[in-house]
Scaffold this motif. Structure first.
Motif, PDB file in Angstrom:
ATOM      1  N   PRO A 192      -6.448 -18.970  -2.055  1.00  0.00           N
ATOM      2  CA  PRO A 192      -6.100 -18.439  -0.729  1.00  0.00           C
ATOM      3  C   PRO A 192      -4.593 -18.310  -0.482  1.00  0.00           C
ATOM      4  O   PRO A 192      -3.790 -18.952  -1.149  1.00  0.00           O
ATOM      5  CB  PRO A 192      -6.710 -19.463   0.226  1.00  0.00           C
ATOM      6  N   VAL A 193      -4.285 -17.474   0.494  1.00  0.00           N
ATOM      7  CA  VAL A 193      -2.891 -17.194   0.857  1.00  0.00           C
ATOM      8  C   VAL A 193      -2.650 -17.621   2.301  1.00  0.00           C
ATOM      9  O   VAL A 193      -3.469 -17.358   3.182  1.00  0.00           O
ATOM     10  CB  VAL A 193      -2.598 -15.680   0.725  1.00  0.00           C
ATOM     11  N   ILE A 194      -1.535 -18.320   2.531  1.00  0.00           N
ATOM     12  CA  ILE A 194      -1.065 -18.557   3.905  1.00  0.00           C
ATOM     13  C   ILE A 194       0.036 -17.535   4.147  1.00  0.00           C
ATOM     14  O   ILE A 194       1.028 -17.501   3.422  1.00  0.00           O
ATOM     15  CB  ILE A 194      -0.521 -19.996   4.093  1.00  0.00           C
ATOM     16  N   GLY A 195      -0.161 -16.685   5.147  1.00  0.00           N
ATOM     17  CA  GLY A 195       0.773 -15.578   5.377  1.00  0.00           C
ATOM     18  C   GLY A 195       1.782 -15.924   6.447  1.00  0.00           C
ATOM     19  O   GLY A 195       1.470 -16.558   7.451  1.00  0.00           O
ATOM     20  N   MET A 196       3.032 -15.518   6.240  1.00  0.00           N
ATOM     21  CA  MET A 196       4.068 -15.764   7.245  1.00  0.00           C
ATOM     22  C   MET A 196       5.202 -14.777   7.051  1.00  0.00           C
ATOM     23  O   MET A 196       5.359 -14.169   5.992  1.00  0.00           O
ATOM     24  CB  MET A 196       4.598 -17.189   7.130  1.00  0.00           C
ATOM     25  N   GLY A 197       5.969 -14.606   8.090  1.00  0.00           N
ATOM     26  CA  GLY A 197       7.093 -13.675   8.072  1.00  0.00           C
ATOM     27  C   GLY A 197       7.113 -12.903   9.367  1.00  0.00           C
ATOM     28  O   GLY A 197       6.360 -11.958   9.545  1.00  0.00           O
ATOM     29  N   GLY A 198       7.927 -13.362  10.301  1.00  0.00           N
ATOM     30  CA  GLY A 198       8.147 -12.621  11.541  1.00  0.00           C
ATOM     31  C   GLY A 198       6.964 -12.535  12.489  1.00  0.00           C
ATOM     32  O   GLY A 198       6.886 -11.610  13.301  1.00  0.00           O
ATOM     33  N   VAL A 199       6.048 -13.484  12.418  1.00  0.00           N
ATOM     34  CA  VAL A 199       4.902 -13.437  13.340  1.00  0.00           C
ATOM     35  C   VAL A 199       5.375 -13.734  14.764  1.00  0.00           C
ATOM     36  O   VAL A 199       5.929 -14.796  15.036  1.00  0.00           O
ATOM     37  CB  VAL A 199       3.796 -14.432  12.929  1.00  0.00           C
ATOM     38  N   ALA A 200       5.182 -12.763  15.659  1.00  0.00           N
ATOM     39  CA  ALA A 200       5.644 -12.906  17.042  1.00  0.00           C
ATOM     40  C   ALA A 200       4.507 -12.727  18.040  1.00  0.00           C
ATOM     41  O   ALA A 200       4.719 -12.850  19.245  1.00  0.00           O
ATOM     42  CB  ALA A 200       6.746 -11.882  17.322  1.00  0.00           C
ATOM     43  N   SER A 201       3.318 -12.412  17.547  1.00  0.00           N
ATOM     44  CA  SER A 201       2.195 -12.159  18.455  1.00  0.00           C
ATOM     45  C   SER A 201       0.881 -12.338  17.708  1.00  0.00           C
ATOM     46  O   SER A 201       0.866 -12.426  16.473  1.00  0.00           O
ATOM     47  CB  SER A 201       2.268 -10.708  18.965  1.00  0.00           C
ATOM     48  N   ALA A 202      -0.216 -12.347  18.453  1.00  0.00           N
ATOM     49  CA  ALA A 202      -1.538 -12.407  17.824  1.00  0.00           C
ATOM     50  C   ALA A 202      -1.750 -11.179  16.948  1.00  0.00           C
ATOM     51  O   ALA A 202      -2.343 -11.266  15.873  1.00  0.00           O
ATOM     52  CB  ALA A 202      -2.613 -12.489  18.900  1.00  0.00           C
TER      53      ALA A 202
END
Lengths: 314, 279
Positions: A251-261
């Motif tokens: 599995p992958v945990i995704g991240m990078g600039g998350v600012a909203s749902a």
């Protein structure tokens, strides 16, 4: 956009729970390492018990001084940082931060950093038997320390070795490798982590960047370069999460600039099982709660009962 | 949940003090319990600017301070800032009635308990935009003028175009106020330390806020004069809450929180005893 609205009577009660590396998380939202400390400061804004997981700032074997200042600067829709992984070391972390987190009902993902494979191993070993730690995330992607970190994450052979050696010291704890976007092929790096025995990968760390003060004719950050984060990098993250998740089975945990749902959902549709909120914690300390509520609203709106039906559904 | 320290607040008053320098008064009780030397983070509205701007609190009024204005519920606080970039430029474009998100009060301010000020000749040194945080301190100190021996403010400006902003506010508290300018176009020629020496004022306790070279000089001066100095440091910040570790200052001893010789300007500071920081 129709999220964040009042619920009506016939609405489904969506299940936000996800399973990753054998652990169940109540929802898919965590925080990106280094943007939330160990939750001590933000606990006055955020109910930590409502987070899917809490990911700590990087912890090393010995205390690290970090870089000279200026360490941070704003950029359009984002920021650059060159903190240099300043941290008090694993002893203080265990005594102070884990003792604090013990009071909360939230799975803790500890981010581990090191200058050498031996230093990573030492921290992993210290935490392997600690019940307060759910999972370990190995930082092989910080662009701001001169030796170690990113060097391990940009060479597939070294990445595989660090992964397997950390894994061998981790006992039953799942090991996640945090990957850098500063590579030619994120798929190759994800595959290397998988081959090394990783239980998952998380991405993306910051993009190496530079800013110059044109009047002083000097670099804005004392470290010359820094890691770019924030909404400016979100589309890069979506692309890389998509590529990585299609290259590997873990599995992958995704991240990078998350600012909203919406941003979080995009990463999940691209293939992320969980998502992390990073820089935006600085802008809106209670943003994680808002994002969790927004994901729920989206599921009601789209009549999606289980969040697993969203993962990789693009 | 613990108390929230983030609120949307309305601009109550906007005053132009000098070129690019403004004083805003915000209608909110957010800072009613603030101590002098503490700061707030003010958030731009433009979505391309995501970090707060750390600005020190220049004055706080509470219910005990009735302005006599019918539209004024009594709770407000002031900031003074200079336009230095896109964020402050944006903020300078807002007007009374406009609302901004504010976090605060943050950090540790100037100590002014009886033990610190008792029997002392106190001097406040404000260089340029360092004056505002000292104004709030001046007002607090003047509530108990018998606690110390003397109190003088020395305010340094680049030149007369800065309209010796806030100097009349200091004077209004009853404090002896001395002005200096770098080019001598107003007051004493030179920096705040030149002005202090030329005036022959004795200092046992110094409070200082201003540019880093000035604060380094204050530290040296205090050491030679055998005075205690509290200085307010400025550093680029991201979170303002002690999380990001962006705004550290080098300390002479190991800091209890960081475990290394770095203290967070936003949390352990912005005011430090000069001896404890390596500047």
């Amino acid at each position: 956009m129709r999220l964040y609205q009042e619920k009506s009577a016939g609405d489904i009660e969506p299940d936000l729970g996800v399973d990753l590396a054998g652990i169940h998380f109540r929802n898919p939202v965590t925080v990106a390492s280094g943007t939330f400390g160990s939750g001590i400061e933000y606990s006055r804004f955020v109910d930590l018990n409502k987070l899917g997981a809490l990911t700590t700032k990087g912890v090393s074997r010995d205390p690290w001084e970090g870089n000279p200042t200026p360490r941070v600067t704003e950029t359009p829709s984002g920021m650059m940082n060159a903190i240099g992984l300043q941290n008090p070391g694993v002893d203080v972390f265990i005594k102070r931060d884990l003792a604090f987190l013990e009071e909360f009902d939230v799975p803790v993902i500890v981010n581990v950093c090191g200058h050498s494979v031996g230093e990573y191993e030492a921290v992993v070993e210290r935490l392997a038997e600690d019940d307060r730690v759910a999972m370990l995330e190995i930082n092989v992607s910080c662009p701001n320390v001169s030796c170690g970190a990113i060097q391990f994450g940009t060479d597939a052979g070294m990445l595989m070795e660090v992964t397997s050696r950390c894994k061998s010291k981790a006992g039953s704890k799942p090991v996640i490798m945090k990957l850098t976007p500063n590579v030619t092929s994120i798929s190759d790096m994800a595959k290397a982590a998988e081959a090394g025995g990783a239980d998952g990968v998380s991405l993306i760390n910051t993009l190496t960047a530079m800013k110059i003060d044109i009047y002083k004719k000097r670099f804005v950050l004392a470290n010359k370069t820094g890691g770019l984060s924030g909404p400016a990098i979100h589309p890069v993250a979506v692309r890389m999460v998509y590529e990585a998740s299609h290259a590997i089975k873990i599995p992958v945990i995704g991240m990078g600039g998350v600012a909203s749902a919406e941003d979080a959902l995009e990463l999940m549709l691209a293939g992320a099982t969980m998502v992390a909120v990073g820089m935006m914690n600085f802008t809106e300390p209670d943003i994680t709660g808002k994002i969790i509520r927004g994901i729920k609203d989206y599921m009601v709106l789209t009549k999606t009962e289980h969040i697993r039906d969203i993962i990789g559904a693009v | 949940m613990n108390e929230m320290i983030r609120k949307k607040a309305k601009i109550r008053e906007k005053t132009y003090l000098a070129p690019d320098i403004y004083r805003y008064s915000f209608l909110t009780d957010l800072c009613s319990g603030a101590e002098p030397g503490q700061f707030v983070m003010i958030y731009p509205v433009n979505g391309a600017r995501l970090l707060g701007r750390p600005l020190c609190i220049a004055d706080v009024s509470g219910e005990d301070n009735d302005s006599g204005r019918a539209d004024d519920p009594g709770h407000y606080f002031d900031i003074v800032f200079r336009v230095v970039g896109g964020g402050t430029e944006e903020i300078s474009g807002y007007n009374p009635g406009d609302e901004l998100y504010i976090e605060g009060p943050l950090g540790h301010g100037y100590p002014f308990d009886e033990k610190t000020i008792g029997g002392k000749n106190i001097v406040m040194l404000g260089g340029g935009l360092g004056a505002p945080s000292l104004l709030f301190l001046a007002k607090k100190l003047m509530k108990a003028p018998s606690a110390f021996v003397s109190l003088t403010a020395v305010l340094g400006y680049r030149d007369r175009s800065m309209n010796h902003f806030l100097a009349s506010d200091f004077g209004g508290t009853g404090i002896k106020t001395i002005i200096s300018t770098d080019d001598g176009s107003e007051g004493i020629r030179g920096n705040v330390i030149d002005a202090l020496e030329e005036s022959g004022i004795k200092a046992d306790l110094i409070y200082a806020c201003g540019p880093l070279p000035m604060l380094s000089a204050v530290k040296r001066y205090a050491k030679e004069a055998g005075a205690t100095a509290y200085i307010s440091l400025e550093e680029r910040m991201a979170c303002g809450l002690g999380v990001c570790l962006g705004c550290v200052a080098k300390t002479t001893e190991k800091d209890a929180h960081s475990g290394v010789k770095n203290a967070r300007v936003c949390t352990e500071g912005p005011v430090f005893c000069a001896e404890t920081v390596d500047i």
